[in-house]
Motif scaffolding. Structure first.
Motif, PDB file in Angstrom:
ATOM      1  N   ASP A  91      32.617  30.543  39.971  1.00  0.00           N
ATOM      2  CA  ASP A  91      31.699  29.929  39.194  1.00  0.00           C
ATOM      3  C   ASP A  91      32.401  29.469  37.781  1.00  0.00           C
ATOM      4  O   ASP A  91      32.137  30.433  36.974  1.00  0.00           O
ATOM      5  CB  ASP A  91      30.484  30.698  38.985  1.00  0.00           C
TER       6      ASP A  91
ATOM      7  N   THR B  98      31.702  38.875  34.931  1.00  0.00           N
ATOM      8  CA  THR B  98      30.285  38.155  34.855  1.00  0.00           C
ATOM      9  C   THR B  98      29.976  37.829  36.494  1.00  0.00           C
ATOM     10  O   THR B  98      29.180  36.795  36.435  1.00  0.00           O
ATOM     11  CB  THR B  98      30.705  36.794  34.228  1.00  0.00           C
ATOM     12  N   GLU B  99      30.604  38.422  37.204  1.00  0.00           N
ATOM     13  CA  GLU B  99      30.109  37.997  38.801  1.00  0.00           C
ATOM     14  C   GLU B  99      30.321  36.513  38.958  1.00  0.00           C
ATOM     15  O   GLU B  99      29.436  36.110  39.702  1.00  0.00           O
ATOM     16  CB  GLU B  99      28.602  38.401  39.003  1.00  0.00           C
ATOM     17  N   SER B 100      31.378  36.018  38.579  1.00  0.00           N
ATOM     18  CA  SER B 100      31.629  34.673  38.672  1.00  0.00           C
ATOM     19  C   SER B 100      32.476  34.496  39.868  1.00  0.00           C
ATOM     20  O   SER B 100      32.487  33.275  40.386  1.00  0.00           O
ATOM     21  CB  SER B 100      32.635  34.051  37.538  1.00  0.00           C
TER      22      SER B 100
ATOM     23  N   GLU C 146      31.528  27.952  35.228  1.00  0.00           N
ATOM     24  CA  GLU C 146      30.464  27.919  34.190  1.00  0.00           C
ATOM     25  C   GLU C 146      30.174  29.223  33.906  1.00  0.00           C
ATOM     26  O   GLU C 146      29.837  29.375  32.696  1.00  0.00           O
ATOM     27  CB  GLU C 146      29.216  27.316  34.897  1.00  0.00           C
ATOM     28  N   THR C 147      30.486  30.205  34.373  1.00  0.00           N
ATOM     29  CA  THR C 147      30.069  31.822  34.021  1.00  0.00           C
ATOM     30  C   THR C 147      31.452  32.598  33.535  1.00  0.00           C
ATOM     31  O   THR C 147      31.351  33.545  33.343  1.00  0.00           O
ATOM     32  CB  THR C 147      28.848  32.328  34.870  1.00  0.00           C
ATOM     33  N   CYS C 148      32.457  31.840  34.202  1.00  0.00           N
ATOM     34  CA  CYS C 148      33.729  32.849  34.069  1.00  0.00           C
ATOM     35  C   CYS C 148      34.016  32.691  32.413  1.00  0.00           C
ATOM     36  O   CYS C 148      33.907  31.738  31.676  1.00  0.00           O
ATOM     37  CB  CYS C 148      34.971  31.797  34.892  1.00  0.00           C
ATOM     38  N   ILE C 149      34.506  33.884  32.091  1.00  0.00           N
ATOM     39  CA  ILE C 149      34.925  33.892  30.608  1.00  0.00           C
ATOM     40  C   ILE C 149      36.283  34.033  30.363  1.00  0.00           C
ATOM     41  O   ILE C 149      36.995  34.447  29.331  1.00  0.00           O
ATOM     42  CB  ILE C 149      34.019  35.263  30.211  1.00  0.00           C
TER      43      ILE C 149
END
Ligand code: SF4
Length: 81
Positions: A7, A63-65, A9-12
């Protein structure tokens, strides 16, 4: 069969998954990870010998991505897993 997708969008862009499973995860020009096997569509069946590294990467993602599922994601990380 197992499938994986990031994901984005949530990957940092921490880079951890690319170290744990470098065959499966690479980062784009912004440092965001994607699945190399299918251009992050989540449609490529994971080779069995790579699955445990992917599972480790999934557990290690802050981030559980990283999503894993029994069905293809068809480009949508929210679809399953
Ligand atoms: Fe992105 Fe998670 Fe990979 Fe870090 S471990 S780069 S947050 S997908």
């Amino acid at each position: 069969a197992k499938y994986t997708i990031v994901d984005m969008e949530t990957c940092i862009a921490c880079g951890a998954c690319g170290i744990t499973a470098p065959t499966v995860f690479d980062s784009d020009e912004n440092g965001l990870s994607f699945v190399t096997l299918d251009n992050n569509q989540g449609t490529a069946e994971l080779p069995e010998e790579l699955f445990y590294d992917v599972e480790d990467a999934c557990f290690g993602c802050p981030t559980e991505s990283i999503k894993i599922a029994d069905e293809p994601f068809n480009g949508n990380p929210a679809k399953a897993g």
